[in-house]
Scaffold this motif. Structure first.
Motif, PDB file in Angstrom:
ATOM      1  N   THR A  56       0.838  -1.191   0.000  1.00 49.00           N
ATOM      2  CA  THR A  56       0.000   0.000   0.000  1.00 49.00           C
ATOM      3  C   THR A  56       0.877   1.246   0.000  1.00 49.00           C
ATOM      4  OG1 THR A  56      -1.797  -1.133   1.135  1.00 49.00           O
ATOM      5  CG2 THR A  56      -1.803   1.273   1.241  1.00 49.00           C
ATOM      6  N   PHE A  57       0.508   2.183  -0.870  1.00 48.53           N
ATOM      7  CA  PHE A  57       1.210   3.463  -0.972  1.00 48.53           C
ATOM      8  C   PHE A  57       0.296   4.553  -0.432  1.00 48.53           C
ATOM      9  CE2 PHE A  57       2.847   0.755  -4.347  1.00 48.53           C
ATOM     10  CZ  PHE A  57       4.208   0.846  -4.140  1.00 48.53           C
ATOM     11  N   ASP A  58       0.808   5.330   0.506  1.00 50.85           N
ATOM     12  CA  ASP A  58       0.079   6.492   1.009  1.00 50.85           C
ATOM     13  C   ASP A  58       0.467   7.678   0.142  1.00 50.85           C
ATOM     14  OD1 ASP A  58      -1.195   5.154   3.130  1.00 50.85           O
ATOM     15  OD2 ASP A  58       0.611   5.305   4.348  1.00 50.85           O
ATOM     16  N   GLY A  59      -0.428   8.052  -0.757  1.00 47.05           N
ATOM     17  CA  GLY A  59      -0.161   9.111  -1.715  1.00 47.05           C
ATOM     18  C   GLY A  59      -0.077   8.538  -3.115  1.00 47.05           C
ATOM     19  N   GLU A  60       0.336   9.353  -4.056  1.00 47.74           N
ATOM     20  CA  GLU A  60       0.473   8.924  -5.448  1.00 47.74           C
ATOM     21  C   GLU A  60       1.521   7.816  -5.562  1.00 47.74           C
ATOM     22  OE1 GLU A  60       1.518  12.429  -7.655  1.00 47.74           O
ATOM     23  OE2 GLU A  60      -0.544  13.146  -7.699  1.00 47.74           O
ATOM     24  N   ALA A  61       1.318   6.952  -6.563  1.00 50.94           N
ATOM     25  CA  ALA A  61       2.282   5.879  -6.828  1.00 50.94           C
ATOM     26  C   ALA A  61       2.603   5.880  -8.323  1.00 50.94           C
ATOM     27  CB  ALA A  61       1.720   4.540  -6.380  1.00 50.94           C
ATOM     28  N   PRO A  62       3.407   6.866  -8.764  1.00 46.00           N
ATOM     29  CA  PRO A  62       3.740   6.939 -10.191  1.00 46.00           C
ATOM     30  C   PRO A  62       4.919   6.033 -10.551  1.00 46.00           C
ATOM     31  CG  PRO A  62       4.723   8.779  -9.036  1.00 46.00           C
ATOM     32  CD  PRO A  62       3.936   8.000  -8.014  1.00 46.00           C
ATOM     33  N   GLY A  63       5.006   5.665 -11.826  1.00 48.20           N
ATOM     34  CA  GLY A  63       6.182   4.974 -12.343  1.00 48.20           C
ATOM     35  C   GLY A  63       6.421   3.589 -11.793  1.00 48.20           C
ATOM     36  N   LEU A  64       5.378   2.831 -11.496  1.00 47.35           N
ATOM     37  CA  LEU A  64       5.546   1.472 -10.980  1.00 47.35           C
ATOM     38  C   LEU A  64       5.889   0.518 -12.118  1.00 47.35           C
ATOM     39  CD1 LEU A  64       2.318   1.286  -8.778  1.00 47.35           C
ATOM     40  CD2 LEU A  64       4.616   1.955  -8.037  1.00 47.35           C
ATOM     41  N   ILE A  65       6.815  -0.393 -11.877  1.00 45.03           N
ATOM     42  CA  ILE A  65       7.054  -1.489 -12.822  1.00 45.03           C
ATOM     43  C   ILE A  65       7.101  -2.791 -12.026  1.00 45.03           C
ATOM     44  CG2 ILE A  65       8.226  -0.090 -14.572  1.00 45.03           C
ATOM     45  CD1 ILE A  65      10.874  -1.368 -13.669  1.00 45.03           C
ATOM     46  N   SER A  66       6.497  -3.825 -12.614  1.00 44.11           N
ATOM     47  CA  SER A  66       6.421  -5.108 -11.930  1.00 44.11           C
ATOM     48  C   SER A  66       6.633  -6.245 -12.922  1.00 44.11           C
ATOM     49  CB  SER A  66       5.054  -5.254 -11.260  1.00 44.11           C
ATOM     50  OG  SER A  66       4.978  -6.472 -10.555  1.00 44.11           O
ATOM     51  N   TYR A  67       7.195  -7.333 -12.432  1.00 43.30           N
ATOM     52  CA  TYR A  67       7.401  -8.534 -13.230  1.00 43.30           C
ATOM     53  C   TYR A  67       7.637  -9.693 -12.281  1.00 43.30           C
ATOM     54  CZ  TYR A  67      12.149  -6.891 -12.334  1.00 43.30           C
ATOM     55  OH  TYR A  67      13.280  -6.415 -11.727  1.00 43.30           O
ATOM     56  N   LEU A  68       7.551 -10.887 -12.811  1.00 37.65           N
ATOM     57  CA  LEU A  68       7.823 -12.070 -12.017  1.00 37.65           C
ATOM     58  C   LEU A  68       9.305 -12.407 -12.164  1.00 37.65           C
ATOM     59  CD1 LEU A  68       6.462 -14.195 -10.194  1.00 37.65           C
ATOM     60  CD2 LEU A  68       6.440 -15.680 -12.198  1.00 37.65           C
ATOM     61  N   GLN A  69      10.047 -12.216 -11.072  1.00 39.86           N
ATOM     62  CA  GLN A  69      11.489 -12.495 -11.090  1.00 39.86           C
ATOM     63  C   GLN A  69      11.689 -13.995 -10.919  1.00 39.86           C
ATOM     64  OE1 GLN A  69      14.550 -12.492 -12.050  1.00 39.86           O
ATOM     65  NE2 GLN A  69      14.909 -10.395 -11.339  1.00 39.86           N
ATOM     66  N   THR A  70      12.113 -14.625 -12.009  1.00 41.11           N
ATOM     67  CA  THR A  70      12.356 -16.069 -12.006  1.00 41.11           C
ATOM     68  C   THR A  70      13.845 -16.392 -11.971  1.00 41.11           C
ATOM     69  OG1 THR A  70      12.338 -16.090 -14.417  1.00 41.11           O
ATOM     70  CG2 THR A  70      10.234 -16.524 -13.305  1.00 41.11           C
ATOM     71  N   GLY A  71      14.648 -15.347 -11.895  1.00 48.09           N
ATOM     72  CA  GLY A  71      16.092 -15.514 -11.943  1.00 48.09           C
ATOM     73  C   GLY A  71      16.651 -15.186 -13.315  1.00 48.09           C
ATOM     74  N   SER A  72      15.764 -15.092 -14.305  1.00 50.38           N
ATOM     75  CA  SER A  72      16.225 -14.786 -15.662  1.00 50.38           C
ATOM     76  C   SER A  72      15.924 -13.348 -16.067  1.00 50.38           C
ATOM     77  CB  SER A  72      15.574 -15.757 -16.657  1.00 50.38           C
ATOM     78  OG  SER A  72      14.172 -15.622 -16.623  1.00 50.38           O
ATOM     79  N   CYS A  73      15.286 -12.577 -15.193  1.00 50.66           N
ATOM     80  CA  CYS A  73      14.956 -11.174 -15.496  1.00 50.66           C
ATOM     81  C   CYS A  73      16.084 -10.260 -15.027  1.00 50.66           C
ATOM     82  CB  CYS A  73      13.690 -10.738 -14.767  1.00 50.66           C
ATOM     83  SG  CYS A  73      12.255 -11.783 -15.036  1.00 50.66           S
ATOM     84  N   GLY A  74      16.341  -9.208 -15.798  1.00 50.39           N
ATOM     85  CA  GLY A  74      17.269  -8.175 -15.341  1.00 50.39           C
ATOM     86  C   GLY A  74      16.618  -7.348 -14.250  1.00 50.39           C
ATOM     87  N   ASN A  75      17.378  -6.455 -13.632  1.00 53.49           N
ATOM     88  CA  ASN A  75      16.844  -5.638 -12.541  1.00 53.49           C
ATOM     89  C   ASN A  75      15.688  -4.739 -12.940  1.00 53.49           C
ATOM     90  OD1 ASN A  75      18.306  -6.628 -10.411  1.00 53.49           O
ATOM     91  ND2 ASN A  75      19.947  -5.125 -10.606  1.00 53.49           N
ATOM     92  N   ASN A  76      15.605  -4.375 -14.212  1.00 53.15           N
ATOM     93  CA  ASN A  76      14.485  -3.556 -14.696  1.00 53.15           C
ATOM     94  C   ASN A  76      13.498  -4.398 -15.490  1.00 53.15           C
ATOM     95  OD1 ASN A  76      15.240  -0.993 -13.615  1.00 53.15           O
ATOM     96  ND2 ASN A  76      16.879  -0.934 -15.125  1.00 53.15           N
ATOM     97  N   GLY A  77      13.525  -5.708 -15.280  1.00 57.78           N
ATOM     98  CA  GLY A  77      12.603  -6.606 -15.943  1.00 57.78           C
ATOM     99  C   GLY A  77      13.019  -7.017 -17.338  1.00 57.78           C
ATOM    100  N   GLU A  78      14.243  -6.700 -17.736  1.00 58.17           N
ATOM    101  CA  GLU A  78      14.714  -7.090 -19.061  1.00 58.17           C
ATOM    102  C   GLU A  78      14.567  -8.605 -19.218  1.00 58.17           C
ATOM    103  OE1 GLU A  78      17.417  -3.731 -17.579  1.00 58.17           O
ATOM    104  OE2 GLU A  78      16.710  -5.633 -16.779  1.00 58.17           O
ATOM    105  N   GLY A  79      14.080  -9.012 -20.392  1.00 59.79           N
ATOM    106  CA  GLY A  79      13.902 -10.422 -20.668  1.00 59.79           C
ATOM    107  C   GLY A  79      12.597 -10.986 -20.130  1.00 59.79           C
ATOM    108  N   CYS A  80      11.748 -10.157 -19.559  1.00 62.78           N
ATOM    109  CA  CYS A  80      10.507 -10.635 -18.950  1.00 62.78           C
ATOM    110  C   CYS A  80       9.319  -9.746 -19.330  1.00 62.78           C
ATOM    111  CB  CYS A  80      10.659 -10.669 -17.430  1.00 62.78           C
ATOM    112  SG  CYS A  80      11.832 -11.939 -16.907  1.00 62.78           S
ATOM    113  N   THR A  81       8.116 -10.285 -19.117  1.00 68.88           N
ATOM    114  CA  THR A  81       6.886  -9.533 -19.324  1.00 68.88           C
ATOM    115  C   THR A  81       6.788  -8.470 -18.231  1.00 68.88           C
ATOM    116  OG1 THR A  81       5.848 -11.557 -20.133  1.00 68.88           O
ATOM    117  CG2 THR A  81       4.387  -9.716 -19.592  1.00 68.88           C
TER     118      THR A  81
END
Length: 157
Positions: A56-81
């Motif tokens: 839960t975010f108290d206030g605005e929550a801009p610029g969220l990025i999410s992915y399922l880290q399976t060990g093959s995703c980069g830190n910014n989700g590279e290689g993943c949905t």
């Protein structure tokens, strides 16, 4: 004495007004995959991982990025949905991104709740029509104008 009581009453009313009208947004996860942990990069670059708990975010929550880290995703989700979202009263939006270096990794989707139901999107295969494949695409962003709207992100549904 009267002015002190009046000031105290006004201060109490102002605090109550702020609490009633405070902006909050919750991101919840449903992970039906065998492996992997949902990652959410939040405002100011904070990393949240979820093993089932909502965030839960108290206030605005801009610029969220999410992915399922399976060990093959980069830190910014590279290689993943990638699921991208900004939760802001009156101007929330979310989308699925397969813009390189992101690529289809697992079935992923999102949906608003607490307002704008049943708006959302799902991506079940690499040519997913509900996802950005290039930055110039339009029509795949899902907007919501409700206040205090929440977002559910699902993997492997």
């Amino acid at each position: 004495m009267f002015s002190k009581l009046l000031n105290a009453a006004l201060f109490t009313a102002a605090i109550a007004f702020v609490r009633v009208h405070a902006e909050t947004h919750t991101v919840s996860f449903v992970n039906k995959c065998v492996d992997g942990t949902p990652w959410l990069w939040g405002p100011n670059g904070a990393l949240y991982t979820s093993t089932g708990a909502s965030i839960t975010f108290d206030g605005e929550a801009p610029g969220l990025i999410s992915y399922l880290q399976t060990g093959s995703c980069g830190n910014n989700g590279e290689g993943c949905t990638l699921i991208e979202a900004s939760l802001i009263n009156g101007a929330s939006s979310a989308d699925i991104s397969l813009i390189p270096p992101h690529e289809f990794s697992v079935t992923s989707g999102f949906g608003y709740y607490g307002g704008c139901e049943p708006a959302g999107a799902d991506c079940t295969y690499a040519q997913c029509p509900d996802a950005f494949h290039t930055s110039g695409m339009t029509g795949v962003q899902v907007d919501c104008i409700a206040d205090n709207v929440d977002l559910s992100i699902t993997f492997c549904d």
